[in-house]
Design an enzyme around this catalytic site. Structure first.
Site, short mmCIF file in Angstrom:
data_model
loop_
_atom_site.label_atom_id
_atom_site.label_comp_id
_atom_site.label_asym_id
_atom_site.label_seq_id
_atom_site.Cartn_x
_atom_site.Cartn_y
_atom_site.Cartn_z
N HIS A 276 44.17 28.05 43.42
CA HIS A 276 44.90 27.31 42.38
C HIS A 276 45.33 25.91 42.83
CE1 HIS A 276 44.96 30.67 39.69
NE2 HIS A 276 45.72 31.41 40.47
N ASP B 228 38.57 36.54 41.62
CA ASP B 228 39.99 36.78 41.37
C ASP B 228 40.22 36.97 39.86
OD1 ASP B 228 42.76 36.10 43.05
OD2 ASP B 228 42.95 35.67 40.91
#
Length: 307
Positions: free
Chosen positions: A126, A163
Site C-alpha cells: 500500500h 493479497d
C-alpha cells in the site's frame, strides 16, 4: 539450490498498539509452524540487511522519506492514519523489510538461491511513492523489482499480488512502465477502494466481489493472469504474498484455503521456469488469522522449495 528465507529481529520490535492485527505475533506464528512441521531446517535462512537510501529512492520520493524520518517518535506512537502508526523501531524494521527484498533479489539473480521468501513486516504494497498507508511504509516488492531492473539490467519483471486488498502503492510505482507487468486480484469494493478501473496497459488487476472462493481466483489466474504472463515473458517474478483472502481471516470476506495458495504458487513457478530461470522473490504482505497465515505460508513455501 535452496529456497532462501529472509527475516530479522527488528520485525518483532515494530508494533502499533495492543490488539492491532498487524502484530509481531504474525511472524512468531509462522516460525512456530515451520519448526513444528520440520520445514525450518530445509530453508536457507538469511538475516535481512537494511535497505539503503539509494534503494528506497528508486521508488519513494526523497522528501517523503525525509518527512517519514522526521515523524519517527522517540517514544510512544505517531499516527500516519487511524490504522497505521509508527513506534521508535518502525523505520528500522521497515528498512530491513525492504532490504530483505533487495538482498533476496541479489541472491536469486546471482544463482545462490533458487528462489526466496521474505518473512517481513511491516508489509509494503500500500505504500505509494509519497505516502504511507494501510500498515505500509516502504514498498518492499516495488523496491526489489526496481532494483532488478536498474541494478541488474533486467528488461521485464512481473509482480503478482494475491493479497485481499488492492496493491495501490505498487500500481502507483509502475503505472505505465512497460518493463513491469502487475497481475492481481482483490476484494472490491474494499480498502483502499482503488484498482477497479483499468488505468494502464501493464496493469491486470481484477476486482472480485466479497465471498469469492478459490475456484473464482483460479479462473482469474487461468484466463487472465497466465496468458498475460506468457505473452510478457518476465525475466523474474515478484510476489506480494498476502494471505488475508483466506476464508478464516476476518480482515476480508473471501474464501481461499491453503490449497489455493499452493496452486497459485505452482502456476507462477511454472511461468518462472519457462521464462525467468525459475527466479522468484516473494514478500509477505497481509494475513491476520495466525493459524491460517502460518498454514498458508507453509503451503506457499513447500511449492517454492520444489522449484
Amino acid at each position: 539450490m535452496p529456497t532462501g528465507y529472509y527475516t530479522h529481529p527488528s520485525f518483532l520490535l515494530h508494533e502499533m498498539g495492543h490488539f492491532h492485527p498487524e502484530c509481531p505475533e504474525r511472524l512468531q506464528a509462522i516460525e512456530d509452524h515451520l519448526i513444528s512441521h520440520g520445514l525450518d531446517g530445509l530453508l536457507d535462512r538469511r538475516e535481512a540487511p537494511p535497505a539503503t537510501a539509494a534503494h528506497l529512492e528508486r521508488v519513494h520520493r526523497p522528501d517523503y522519506l525525509a518527512a517519514l524520518a522526521a515523524a519517527s517518535p522517540a517514544s510512544g506512537y505517531h499516527p500516519i492514519d487511524p490504522d497505521t502508526l509508527m513506534n521508535p523501531r518502525t523505520l528500522e524494521a521497515a528498512a530491513h523489510a525492504a532490504g530483505a527484498a533487495v538482498a533476496a533479489t541479489d541472491a536469486v539473480i546471482a544463482g545462490e538461491l533458487e528462489n526466496a521468501f521474505c518473512c517481513v513486516r511491516p508489509p509494503g504494497h500500500h505504500a505509494e511513492p509519497d505516502r504511507a498507508m494501510g500498515f505500509c511504509f516502504y514498498n518492499n516488492v516495488a523496491i526489489a523489482a526496481r532494483h532488478a531492473l536498474e541494478a541488474h539490467g533486467l528488461e521485464r519483471v512481473a509482480i503478482v499480488d494475491f493479497d485481499v486488498h488492492h496493491g495501490n502503492g505498487t500500481e502507483a510505482a509502475f503505472r505505465g512502465d512497460r518493463r513491469v507487468l502487475m497481475c492481481s486480484f482483490f476484494q472490491h469494493p474494499f480498502y483502499p477502494y482503488s484498482g477497479a478501473e483499468t488505468i494502464a496497459p501493464n496493469m491486470s488487476n481484477i476486482p472480485l466481489p466479497a465471498y469469492s472462493n478459490g475456484m473464482a481466483v483460479r479462473e482469474v489466474a487461468e484466463t487472465i493472469w497466465l496468458p498475460r504472463l506468457e505473452e510478457f515473458k518476465p525475466q523474474m517474478l515478484f510476489i506480494s504474498a498476502g494471505f488475508d483472502a483466506h476464508r478464516e481471516d476476518d480482515m476480508g470476506q473471501m474464501g481461499l484455503v491453503e490449497q489455493d495458495y499452493a496452486w497459485i504458487t505452482e502456476r507462477l513457478l511454472e511461468v518462472a521456469r519457462r521464462h525467468a530461470q525459475g527466479r522468484i522473490v516473494s514478500c509477505l504482505e497481509g494475513g491476520y488469522n495466525l493459524s491460517a497465515l502460518a498454514r498458508s505460508v507453509a503451503a506457499h513455501l513447500k511449492v517454492l522449495m520444489e522449484g
